[in-house]
Every structure is written in structure tokens, then in C-alpha cells.
Motif scaffolding. Sequence first.
Motif, PDB file in Angstrom:
ATOM      1  N   UNK A 313       0.840  -1.206   0.000  1.00 26.77           N
ATOM      2  CA  UNK A 313       0.000   0.000   0.000  1.00 26.77           C
ATOM      3  C   UNK A 313       0.874   1.254   0.000  1.00 26.77           C
ATOM      4  N   UNK A 314       1.945   1.198   0.788  1.00 28.03           N
ATOM      5  CA  UNK A 314       2.977   2.238   0.729  1.00 28.03           C
ATOM      6  C   UNK A 314       4.262   1.525   0.310  1.00 28.03           C
ATOM      7  N   UNK A 315       4.696   1.665  -0.953  1.00 27.55           N
ATOM      8  CA  UNK A 315       5.884   0.947  -1.438  1.00 27.55           C
ATOM      9  C   UNK A 315       7.099   1.181  -0.544  1.00 27.55           C
ATOM     10  N   UNK A 316       7.814   0.099  -0.292  1.00 27.28           N
ATOM     11  CA  UNK A 316       8.876   0.079   0.721  1.00 27.28           C
ATOM     12  C   UNK A 316      10.244   0.456   0.165  1.00 27.28           C
ATOM     13  N   UNK A 317      10.873   1.431   0.803  1.00 29.85           N
ATOM     14  CA  UNK A 317      12.279   1.731   0.529  1.00 29.85           C
ATOM     15  C   UNK A 317      13.127   0.581   1.079  1.00 29.85           C
ATOM     16  N   UNK A 318      14.039   0.065   0.254  1.00 32.58           N
ATOM     17  CA  UNK A 318      14.799  -1.112   0.689  1.00 32.58           C
ATOM     18  C   UNK A 318      16.137  -1.202  -0.033  1.00 32.58           C
ATOM     19  N   UNK A 319      17.072  -1.879   0.609  1.00 31.48           N
ATOM     20  CA  UNK A 319      18.381  -2.140  -0.002  1.00 31.48           C
ATOM     21  C   UNK A 319      18.259  -3.394  -0.865  1.00 31.48           C
ATOM     22  N   UNK A 320      18.509  -3.239  -2.136  1.00 29.71           N
ATOM     23  CA  UNK A 320      18.336  -4.345  -3.087  1.00 29.71           C
ATOM     24  C   UNK A 320      19.554  -5.264  -3.093  1.00 29.71           C
ATOM     25  N   UNK A 321      19.329  -6.520  -2.732  1.00 25.26           N
ATOM     26  CA  UNK A 321      20.351  -7.557  -2.908  1.00 25.26           C
ATOM     27  C   UNK A 321      20.071  -8.277  -4.230  1.00 25.26           C
ATOM     28  N   UNK A 322      21.046  -8.403  -5.118  1.00 26.33           N
ATOM     29  CA  UNK A 322      20.822  -9.115  -6.388  1.00 26.33           C
ATOM     30  C   UNK A 322      20.854 -10.624  -6.176  1.00 26.33           C
ATOM     31  N   UNK A 343      40.324 -23.569  -8.423  1.00 26.58           N
ATOM     32  CA  UNK A 343      39.508 -22.361  -8.464  1.00 26.58           C
ATOM     33  C   UNK A 343      38.933 -22.053  -7.087  1.00 26.58           C
ATOM     34  N   UNK A 344      38.979 -20.771  -6.697  1.00 27.80           N
ATOM     35  CA  UNK A 344      38.394 -20.315  -5.431  1.00 27.80           C
ATOM     36  C   UNK A 344      37.652 -19.014  -5.665  1.00 27.80           C
ATOM     37  N   UNK A 345      36.669 -18.740  -4.827  1.00 23.17           N
ATOM     38  CA  UNK A 345      35.913 -17.498  -4.962  1.00 23.17           C
ATOM     39  C   UNK A 345      35.582 -16.949  -3.582  1.00 23.17           C
ATOM     40  N   UNK A 346      35.762 -15.652  -3.426  1.00 25.67           N
ATOM     41  CA  UNK A 346      35.293 -14.909  -2.260  1.00 25.67           C
ATOM     42  C   UNK A 346      34.851 -13.551  -2.799  1.00 25.67           C
ATOM     43  N   UNK A 347      33.586 -13.485  -3.149  1.00 27.27           N
ATOM     44  CA  UNK A 347      33.055 -12.338  -3.880  1.00 27.27           C
ATOM     45  C   UNK A 347      32.053 -11.582  -3.020  1.00 27.27           C
ATOM     46  N   UNK A 348      32.258 -10.270  -2.895  1.00 27.18           N
ATOM     47  CA  UNK A 348      31.324  -9.404  -2.172  1.00 27.18           C
ATOM     48  C   UNK A 348      30.743  -8.409  -3.160  1.00 27.18           C
ATOM     49  N   UNK A 349      29.418  -8.363  -3.236  1.00 19.03           N
ATOM     50  CA  UNK A 349      28.742  -7.530  -4.230  1.00 19.03           C
ATOM     51  C   UNK A 349      28.051  -6.356  -3.551  1.00 19.03           C
ATOM     52  N   UNK A 350      28.204  -5.173  -4.121  1.00 19.29           N
ATOM     53  CA  UNK A 350      27.613  -3.965  -3.554  1.00 19.29           C
ATOM     54  C   UNK A 350      26.121  -3.915  -3.865  1.00 19.29           C
ATOM     55  N   UNK A 351      25.280  -3.707  -2.845  1.00 20.23           N
ATOM     56  CA  UNK A 351      23.837  -3.587  -3.080  1.00 20.23           C
ATOM     57  C   UNK A 351      23.482  -2.160  -3.495  1.00 20.23           C
ATOM     58  N   UNK A 352      22.198  -1.938  -3.764  1.00 17.08           N
ATOM     59  CA  UNK A 352      21.743  -0.611  -4.173  1.00 17.08           C
ATOM     60  C   UNK A 352      20.476  -0.257  -3.417  1.00 17.08           C
ATOM     61  N   UNK A 353      20.469   0.913  -2.789  1.00 15.88           N
ATOM     62  CA  UNK A 353      19.285   1.370  -2.070  1.00 15.88           C
ATOM     63  C   UNK A 353      18.228   1.852  -3.066  1.00 15.88           C
ATOM     64  N   UNK A 354      17.028   1.291  -2.970  1.00 18.83           N
ATOM     65  CA  UNK A 354      15.918   1.684  -3.824  1.00 18.83           C
ATOM     66  C   UNK A 354      14.951   2.521  -2.997  1.00 18.83           C
ATOM     67  N   UNK A 355      14.851   3.807  -3.319  1.00 18.58           N
ATOM     68  CA  UNK A 355      13.976   4.697  -2.565  1.00 18.58           C
ATOM     69  C   UNK A 355      12.540   4.621  -3.082  1.00 18.58           C
ATOM     70  N   UNK A 356      11.615   4.409  -2.143  1.00 15.76           N
ATOM     71  CA  UNK A 356      10.201   4.402  -2.488  1.00 15.76           C
ATOM     72  C   UNK A 356       9.452   5.276  -1.484  1.00 15.76           C
ATOM     73  N   UNK A 357       8.176   5.001  -1.272  1.00 18.43           N
ATOM     74  CA  UNK A 357       7.311   5.946  -0.555  1.00 18.43           C
ATOM     75  C   UNK A 357       7.367   5.873   0.963  1.00 18.43           C
ATOM     76  N   UNK A 358       8.098   4.905   1.539  1.00 20.54           N
ATOM     77  CA  UNK A 358       8.134   4.808   3.008  1.00 20.54           C
ATOM     78  C   UNK A 358       9.198   5.737   3.612  1.00 20.54           C
TER      79      UNK A 358
END
Length: 359
Positions: A313-322, A343-358
Motif C-alpha cells: 500500500x505504501x511501497x517500501x524503501x529497501x536495499x536491493x540484494x541481487x 579455483x576459489x571465490x570470495x566475492x562481495x557484491x555492492x547492493x543498491x538502495x531503492x527509494x520508495x514511498x516509506x
Amino acid sequence: MVKCGIRSVAQLAGVSIGTVSKILNPGSAANIRVSEETRDKVLAAAEKLDYRPSYGAKLLRGESTRTIGFATSLPKDHNIAYLSSYTFRLLNGIGQAASLNGYQVLLLNGVDYSYFLNIKRVDALIMVSFPLCSNPERERMRGMFEEFARRNYPYVVINGEPAAPGEPVIPSIGVDNESGMRQIAELIRRKGYESVGFAGELTPNPQSHHLERVRALERFLAGSGCRFSPELVLNGSGSGIPEVPRVGRYSHEDGRVILQYLHERKQIPRCMVCGNDDIAMGLLKAAREYGIRIPEELAVIGFDDDVNADYLCVPLTSVHQPLEEFGRLAVDYVLEKMNDPGRQIQLTIEPKLIERSTT
């Protein structure tokens, strides 16, 4: 009806048993070198004889099962109905990538995951981790990871916790919590909110990720003039804070009870940052019940960017994890690991804040 075997198919098609095996194993690298005419003859013979490859026989021969195990980390007494949208989003990415590579996905839960690798029931393992502040399973998990490292098994952990000193390095793909909380703090500063609280899990043993986010938010808000005091941080239970029974790992009820707790004590801050979107949704529901206007009286920020966040009802502002991308990257890694044991992996991915109506 007498059940026919691979030899009967080969005789009817007029080809060797090895050729039938290559054609009926879609994961066989040699499959592409079989002519269309031969393939059609074998498939027609198999259909006429109602022959299906024996999965058990493939296991006994030690062949690839073309299966990736996905460990959901659900409590042992819960079933798939309790999987969160977080886990389903990971599964969507895993399933898509596995299918593109000719693999299927087997859900594993509440078991000794190493067993499935040891008996070659799965070729690789992807684990979704919910690291607890105090993990009673830590020693068992450490032993399992040591076994994986010793046997060079292809596995990866999504959103796990860093290995402690002396422990084997754990292949991992995860979100950059620091970046997510920095973006939230920047929004809070820009909006000029004078007070902020944190809504986590009301359980004696919450997720360590939530504690990490609390510490990061406190650090990024330092010197801003925004009040972020201990009584506004509800992560864990005890000292008068109620415990919410677990249904899966996260609960809408956490958010509802937290707002009720703050409302009864007249301590509702100008903004609430939530450990994930499920908690934020429970908090928003309680705010409607109490007639608290969002965002005019209370701003709410979630974490994960649930698929429903934009449809509230009020779209939520949230940090987007892919999360779907995490799943695809996990599949890519374990398949590469099969061909390249180093092969080895240690990967950290930057999220993105999505601003909405809250907010």
C-alpha cells in the motif's frame, strides 16, 4: 512386459552400447559428435522399447548426476512451505543457471550435506547461510568445511560469515553490508531524520548479519546529530523485550511486535531501519493499526528488496540484494570448480538502495 535394457536399444538401433549411452546422457561431452540420423534412430528405439536410463546404475558407475544440491538451511522441523522469498529468489537464479548448463537442482534440508557429495548423489553443493550470533552447529560445520577442502569438493556459501582464524577459507558470494548501511545512513542524513531505530529478530540468537548492520549504521551516523541510542535497537530478546517464536528464519511478527513495544513506551523514532523486508512489512502493518502515518510520522527502510516491496500500500524503501545474480554466480562457480579444482571465490557484491514511498 519384459523390461528392456540399453543392450536391446543398441541392437534395435543398430549401434553400439557406447553410442546409446552418449545420446541418452544429455550431459555427455561426446553427445555433440553423434549425427542427427544416429540420434534419431536411438531415440526412436528407446521410445519403442520404453527404455529409460537407470539413475542407480549411473551412480554405481560414478558418473555425473548432472545435479546440484541446494541446502536451504531451514530448521529440521519445517518444510519447503516456510522458504522465504529471499530463498526463492536465490533458487530462481540457481535453477535458471543450472538448466542452461544441463543440470537439475536437488533441495537439501536439515541433513549432513557432505553425505550427498560423498556418495556422488550431487556433483556440487550451494548453501544459503544464515549465520547466528551463537551457532551451536559451528564445530560440526567447521568439520564439514574442512572435509570439503580436503576432498576439493565444488561448493559455495551464499551470504555466509568470514572464516575464523585457523579455519579453512570458505568459497563465498555475498552482499556488502557496509555499503548497504552507508547508503541508508546517507538517506537518513539527507532527509534530516532526528532519531533512528533498528528492528531485527526478537530471538535470543539473532543473525550476526543484523548485528553487523547495526554496528555499521551506528558508525555511519556518527556526528550526524541523529539519535541512534541503544533503547531504539531491538535485535534479540530479553531485558523486557519479548521473544517471537520462529517460523522459518525471519518473521513479519518481529516487526509487528517491535512497533507495538515502542508504541506502548512512546519511544517510536522518526525512522526505523529493518533487518529485512519481512520485518519491515510486519512493522508497516502495525503502523496502520496504530494510525501512524508513513512516511510523515514514521519512515521505514528494509533490506533485501523483496519482490513485493514495490506493491505494498505504501511501497517500501529497501536495499536491493541481487539474489538471483548470487544464484547464477554460484552455479557458474561450482561448474568451473569441477573443471579447475584450484579455483576459489570470495566475492562481495555492492547492493543498491531503492527509494520508495516509506521514506
